[in-house]
Design a protein around this motif. Structure first.
Motif, PDB file in Angstrom:
ATOM      1  N   GLU A 108       0.820  -1.219   0.000  1.00 24.94           N
ATOM      2  CA  GLU A 108       0.000   0.000   0.000  1.00 24.94           C
ATOM      3  C   GLU A 108       0.851   1.264   0.000  1.00 24.94           C
ATOM      4  OE1 GLU A 108      -3.356   0.194   2.709  1.00 24.94           O
ATOM      5  OE2 GLU A 108      -3.546  -1.989   2.632  1.00 24.94           O
ATOM      6  N   THR A 109       2.015   1.218   0.611  1.00 24.92           N
ATOM      7  CA  THR A 109       2.913   2.373   0.620  1.00 24.92           C
ATOM      8  C   THR A 109       3.326   2.729  -0.801  1.00 24.92           C
ATOM      9  OG1 THR A 109       3.712   1.789   2.825  1.00 24.92           O
ATOM     10  CG2 THR A 109       5.096   3.277   1.527  1.00 24.92           C
TER      11      THR A 109
ATOM     12  N   GLU B 274       0.378   4.331  -2.573  1.00 32.47           N
ATOM     13  CA  GLU B 274       0.193   5.719  -2.124  1.00 32.47           C
ATOM     14  C   GLU B 274       1.250   6.633  -2.740  1.00 32.47           C
ATOM     15  OE1 GLU B 274      -2.334   7.225  -0.441  1.00 32.47           O
ATOM     16  OE2 GLU B 274      -3.256   5.276  -0.769  1.00 32.47           O
TER      17      GLU B 274
ATOM     18  N   LYS C 172       0.057   7.293  -6.284  1.00 34.06           N
ATOM     19  CA  LYS C 172      -1.083   8.204  -6.355  1.00 34.06           C
ATOM     20  C   LYS C 172      -0.703   9.651  -6.037  1.00 34.06           C
ATOM     21  CE  LYS C 172      -4.505   6.589  -3.978  1.00 34.06           C
ATOM     22  NZ  LYS C 172      -5.500   5.854  -3.184  1.00 34.06           N
ATOM     23  N   ASN C 173       0.331   9.831  -5.255  1.00 36.10           N
ATOM     24  CA  ASN C 173       0.773  11.181  -4.884  1.00 36.10           C
ATOM     25  C   ASN C 173       1.911  11.697  -5.755  1.00 36.10           C
ATOM     26  OD1 ASN C 173      -1.002  11.684  -2.624  1.00 36.10           O
ATOM     27  ND2 ASN C 173       0.118  10.065  -1.591  1.00 36.10           N
TER      28      ASN C 173
END
Length: 99
Positions: free
Chosen positions: A63-64, A67, A70-71
């Motif tokens: 998940e890191t 993320e 996505k950023n």
């Protein structure tokens, strides 16, 4: 956040007349996304029955990594700001591998 690999399935329905533009931008976005740390793969598919339907299948180490993607400047500038306005609709599903 989970340390398990996470997969993204995204269905994009491109506005009529905008497919070439989306594919051109998406080529850049896919290349940059594939180079991100934690990206396992970034695959783009096109429906055989409706050329304006694209399916993106992406894999991230955890998940890191998702993320981070996505950023990222790449995602925010190319996908969010340039591609999303050219879509009729977009559905994103996050998945874990069962077996």
């Amino acid at each position: 956040m989970s340390e398990q690999a996470i997969y993204v399935y995204a269905q994009w329905n491109v506005k009529v007349g905008k497919l070439d533009e989306v594919l051109q931008i998406l080529t850049q976005a896919a290349k940059k996304s594939s180079e991100e740390k934690g990206n396992l793969f970034y695959k783009i598919h096109q429906s055989k029955s409706d050329q304006n339907t694209l399916i993106l299948f992406e894999g991230y180490e955890n998940e890191t990594a998702l993320e981070f993607h996505k950023n990222s400047e790449n995602y925010q500038n190319l996908v969010v700001k340039e591609i999303v306005p050219l879509l009729e609709s977009r559905e994103v599903i996050l998945m874990d591998q069962v077996f």
